[in-house]
Design a protein around this motif. Structure first.
Motif, PDB file in Angstrom:
ATOM      1  N   HIS A 236      63.646  41.520  36.128  1.00  0.00           N
ATOM      2  CA  HIS A 236      64.299  42.705  35.585  1.00  0.00           C
ATOM      3  C   HIS A 236      63.488  43.931  36.001  1.00  0.00           C
ATOM      4  CE1 HIS A 236      66.823  45.087  32.954  1.00  0.00           C
ATOM      5  NE2 HIS A 236      65.735  45.612  32.402  1.00  0.00           N
ATOM      6  N   ALA A 237      63.670  44.362  37.226  1.00  0.00           N
ATOM      7  CA  ALA A 237      62.939  45.504  37.772  1.00  0.00           C
ATOM      8  C   ALA A 237      63.938  46.513  38.306  1.00  0.00           C
ATOM      9  CB  ALA A 237      61.997  45.056  38.886  1.00  0.00           C
ATOM     10  N   ARG A 238      63.926  47.695  37.730  1.00  0.00           N
ATOM     11  CA  ARG A 238      64.863  48.724  38.156  1.00  0.00           C
ATOM     12  C   ARG A 238      64.346  49.535  39.338  1.00  0.00           C
ATOM     13  NH1 ARG A 238      65.018  51.386  32.349  1.00  0.00           N
ATOM     14  NH2 ARG A 238      62.817  50.881  32.703  1.00  0.00           N
ATOM     15  N   ASN A 239      63.046  49.498  39.572  1.00  0.00           N
ATOM     16  CA  ASN A 239      62.459  50.279  40.667  1.00  0.00           C
ATOM     17  C   ASN A 239      61.231  49.563  41.205  1.00  0.00           C
ATOM     18  OD1 ASN A 239      60.191  51.042  38.904  1.00  0.00           O
ATOM     19  ND2 ASN A 239      61.673  52.391  37.902  1.00  0.00           N
ATOM     20  N   ASP A 240      60.633  50.166  42.234  1.00  0.00           N
ATOM     21  CA  ASP A 240      59.507  49.518  42.911  1.00  0.00           C
ATOM     22  C   ASP A 240      58.298  49.352  41.996  1.00  0.00           C
ATOM     23  OD1 ASP A 240      61.087  49.497  45.124  1.00  0.00           O
ATOM     24  OD2 ASP A 240      60.141  51.229  46.087  1.00  0.00           O
ATOM     25  N   LEU A 241      58.039  50.336  41.151  1.00  0.00           N
ATOM     26  CA  LEU A 241      56.875  50.268  40.271  1.00  0.00           C
ATOM     27  C   LEU A 241      57.002  49.095  39.299  1.00  0.00           C
ATOM     28  CD1 LEU A 241      54.306  51.905  40.094  1.00  0.00           C
ATOM     29  CD2 LEU A 241      55.372  53.330  38.336  1.00  0.00           C
ATOM     30  N   GLU A 242      58.179  48.892  38.762  1.00  0.00           N
ATOM     31  CA  GLU A 242      58.388  47.767  37.852  1.00  0.00           C
ATOM     32  C   GLU A 242      58.323  46.437  38.596  1.00  0.00           C
ATOM     33  OE1 GLU A 242      62.036  48.359  35.776  1.00  0.00           O
ATOM     34  OE2 GLU A 242      61.303  50.111  34.660  1.00  0.00           O
ATOM     35  N   ALA A 243      58.782  46.417  39.839  1.00  0.00           N
ATOM     36  CA  ALA A 243      58.720  45.185  40.633  1.00  0.00           C
ATOM     37  C   ALA A 243      57.274  44.819  40.953  1.00  0.00           C
ATOM     38  CB  ALA A 243      59.514  45.361  41.916  1.00  0.00           C
ATOM     39  N   VAL A 244      56.467  45.813  41.286  1.00  0.00           N
ATOM     40  CA  VAL A 244      55.060  45.573  41.589  1.00  0.00           C
ATOM     41  C   VAL A 244      54.339  45.042  40.351  1.00  0.00           C
ATOM     42  CG1 VAL A 244      52.886  46.757  42.067  1.00  0.00           C
ATOM     43  CG2 VAL A 244      54.877  47.181  43.509  1.00  0.00           C
ATOM     44  N   ALA A 337      52.681  39.511  48.835  1.00  0.00           N
ATOM     45  CA  ALA A 337      53.395  40.231  47.776  1.00  0.00           C
ATOM     46  C   ALA A 337      54.855  40.461  48.164  1.00  0.00           C
ATOM     47  CB  ALA A 337      52.705  41.567  47.502  1.00  0.00           C
ATOM     48  N   PHE A 338      55.093  40.861  49.405  1.00  0.00           N
ATOM     49  CA  PHE A 338      56.461  41.088  49.855  1.00  0.00           C
ATOM     50  C   PHE A 338      57.240  39.768  49.906  1.00  0.00           C
ATOM     51  CE2 PHE A 338      55.421  45.337  50.441  1.00  0.00           C
ATOM     52  CZ  PHE A 338      56.484  46.072  50.960  1.00  0.00           C
ATOM     53  N   ALA A 339      56.576  38.687  50.274  1.00  0.00           N
ATOM     54  CA  ALA A 339      57.249  37.390  50.290  1.00  0.00           C
ATOM     55  C   ALA A 339      57.722  37.017  48.891  1.00  0.00           C
ATOM     56  CB  ALA A 339      56.301  36.326  50.842  1.00  0.00           C
ATOM     57  N   TRP A 340      56.904  37.291  47.884  1.00  0.00           N
ATOM     58  CA  TRP A 340      57.301  37.001  46.506  1.00  0.00           C
ATOM     59  C   TRP A 340      58.478  37.862  46.088  1.00  0.00           C
ATOM     60  CZ3 TRP A 340      57.638  39.578  41.823  1.00  0.00           C
ATOM     61  CH2 TRP A 340      57.724  38.783  40.681  1.00  0.00           C
ATOM     62  N   LEU A 341      58.453  39.152  46.463  1.00  0.00           N
ATOM     63  CA  LEU A 341      59.557  40.043  46.116  1.00  0.00           C
ATOM     64  C   LEU A 341      60.856  39.625  46.799  1.00  0.00           C
ATOM     65  CD1 LEU A 341      57.667  43.471  46.276  1.00  0.00           C
ATOM     66  CD2 LEU A 341      58.426  42.245  44.228  1.00  0.00           C
ATOM     67  N   TYR A 346      64.360  40.608  44.913  1.00  0.00           N
ATOM     68  CA  TYR A 346      64.280  42.060  44.709  1.00  0.00           C
ATOM     69  C   TYR A 346      64.410  42.769  46.057  1.00  0.00           C
ATOM     70  CZ  TYR A 346      62.549  46.702  43.541  1.00  0.00           C
ATOM     71  OH  TYR A 346      62.445  48.067  43.393  1.00  0.00           O
ATOM     72  N   LEU A 347      63.768  42.224  47.096  1.00  0.00           N
ATOM     73  CA  LEU A 347      63.871  42.756  48.444  1.00  0.00           C
ATOM     74  C   LEU A 347      64.741  41.835  49.293  1.00  0.00           C
ATOM     75  CD1 LEU A 347      60.204  43.895  49.228  1.00  0.00           C
ATOM     76  CD2 LEU A 347      62.109  45.305  48.421  1.00  0.00           C
ATOM     77  N   ALA A 348      65.399  42.441  50.270  1.00  0.00           N
ATOM     78  CA  ALA A 348      66.249  41.650  51.164  1.00  0.00           C
ATOM     79  C   ALA A 348      65.434  40.955  52.248  1.00  0.00           C
ATOM     80  CB  ALA A 348      67.311  42.543  51.800  1.00  0.00           C
TER      81      ALA A 348
END
Length: 416
Positions: A236-244, A337-341, A346-348
């Motif tokens: 539940h992340a609305r933006n990058d800061l919450e995703a990080v 980190a990007f692999a997890w996202l 969260y990321l395509a």
């Protein structure tokens, strides 16, 4: 850690531990036992000797007697003078020593900013030797203020308990030292910013703040990032800061890993927003390549001396030059980190996946030519092997067999 007596000649200072040792000495405890119980190593790491301890204790007693003669009662002064005249030095019983100490308290020195650290703290040997630029009490306070509550981590043999006692003593003597210890030096828990400490970065405001104090402008928040996954996300992340923060939360029980990953991802997030002008969820492979180049020499705005994360002096980099190993670690941490996202949708896609690790040049050690066999010895070895490979009249094969003779000979020829 208490006030130290400053003798009349302004050269020698003593701590409470010295007086405890002197009382034992007055009660005829051996100098070797006193050295083992009350004294630690010197600045060079050498253990105290019985002779050295006895010499120092006799010097302390002489200083105390001199102070007591000047500041004590006339009766005590006359007694000490008479004892010194009769025995060569004043002989003190336990009661007499206590009277001398009370009289000497009138000459107690007060700590000052330019006093050496070692003059007030006996176990500070490691601090003086390992932490550069900390020679005086003023420099010690400056160091604590720069590093915050974790200042003691940079000093060998200083744990959290001793650190608290040192800070407490520094606060007690702030008036005479003339320096104040910042409030955040008492922090024992990770720093948590309140609403008044949140700073919005990006756009015209190029502030550099740690992750917990960071807020992003709406246009750079990543809420509409071009690399956002269209499918249903698992966080539940609305933006990058919450995703990080969601990514880092999984390491909450691994404090060392959490600190390392936080450092790397907050550096990249600040760079993408402040330098590249992009949201984290909008960076492409060429942006990642540019950041890899940035790691070789971070810009001055990102570099500063180590400071507590709540301080305005905090910067994400402590040096303008990163080692190749540190650069490689940063790239791999961001790729993970990007692999997890991507995995949590969260990321395509993972922009770091196509970025190669920085090249680490490993210098080969020089050949030790002085240990190589000389040519004459190689020739003798080859002759011996050739002789062993020749079949004797009564046998069909040599010692090694003819099939290995040529291989060994060729190897010797190659070395020669």
């Amino acid at each position: 850690m208490t006030n130290r007596l400053q003798a009349v000649d302004q050269r020698r200072q003593y701590a409470r531990n010295d007086f405890t040792a002197l009382r034992a000495f007055a009660q005829r405890v051996s100098a070797s036992t006193i050295a083992r119980l009350y004294f630690s190593e010197d600045e060079n790491g050498e253990p105290p000797t019985a002779a050295g301890v006895e010499r120092d204790l006799r010097g302390l007693q002489a200083d105390l007697v001199e102070l007591a003669i000047q500041h004590g009662s006339p009766v005590l002064a006359e007694h000490l003078k008479a004892s010194t005249k009769k025995h060569g030095s004043a002989r003190l019983s336990a009661i007499g020593l206590k009277m001398v100490e009370e009289a000497a308290r009138l000459a107690v020195a007060q700590p000052a900013a330019n006093h050496a650290v070692g003059a007030w703290f006996r176990p500070m040997i490691a601090l003086q030797r390992k932490a550069s630029g900390i020679d005086t009490l003023g420099e010690l306070i400056d160091f604590c203020n720069r590093r915050g509550g974790s200042w003691w981590r940079a000093v060998r043999r200083i744990g959290p308990g001793r650190a608290r006692r040192i800070v407490s003593w520094l606060r007690l003597h702030e008036a005479t030292i003339g320096r104040s210890v910042d409030s955040d030096v008492d922090e024992t828990e990770p720093f948590k910013a309140d609403d008044s400490q949140i700073v919005e970065i990006g756009g015209h405001h190029q502030a550099v703040v740690p992750l917990e104090r960071m807020a992003l402008r709406a246009s750079l928040s990543g809420a509409e990032g071009v690399n956002r996954a269209p499918a249903f996300a698992y966080i539940h992340a609305r933006n990058d800061l919450e995703a990080v923060r969601a990514y880092l939360y999984q390491y909450r029980d691994q404090p060392k890993t959490l600190r390392s990953y936080t450092k790397e991802i907050e550096r990249f997030l600040m760079w993408t927003v402040c330098v590249r002008g992009k949201a984290l969820s909008a960076v492409l492979a060429d942006d990642c390549e540019a950041y890899k180049d940035f790691l070789k020499a971070p810009s001055p705005a990102f570099v500063g001396p180590r400071a507590t994360r709540s301080s305005s002096r905090w910067r994400p980099f402590a040096s303008s030059e990163m080692s190749a190993e540190s650069q490689k670690y940063a790239v791999r941490a961001l790729r993970a980190a990007f692999a997890w996202l991507v995995d949590v949708r969260y990321l395509a896609g993972n922009s770091w996946k196509v970025v190669k690790d920085p090249v680490i040049v490993v210098r080969e050690s020089d050949l030790q030519l002085e240990r190589a066999l000389p040519a004459s010895l190689w020739n003798r070895l080859r002759a011996f092997i050739d002789a062993q490979c020749l079949p004797p009249p009564t046998r069909t094969g040599g010692l090694f067999g003819s099939h290995c003779c040529s291989a060994v000979t060729q190897a010797c020829a190659a070395r020669n």
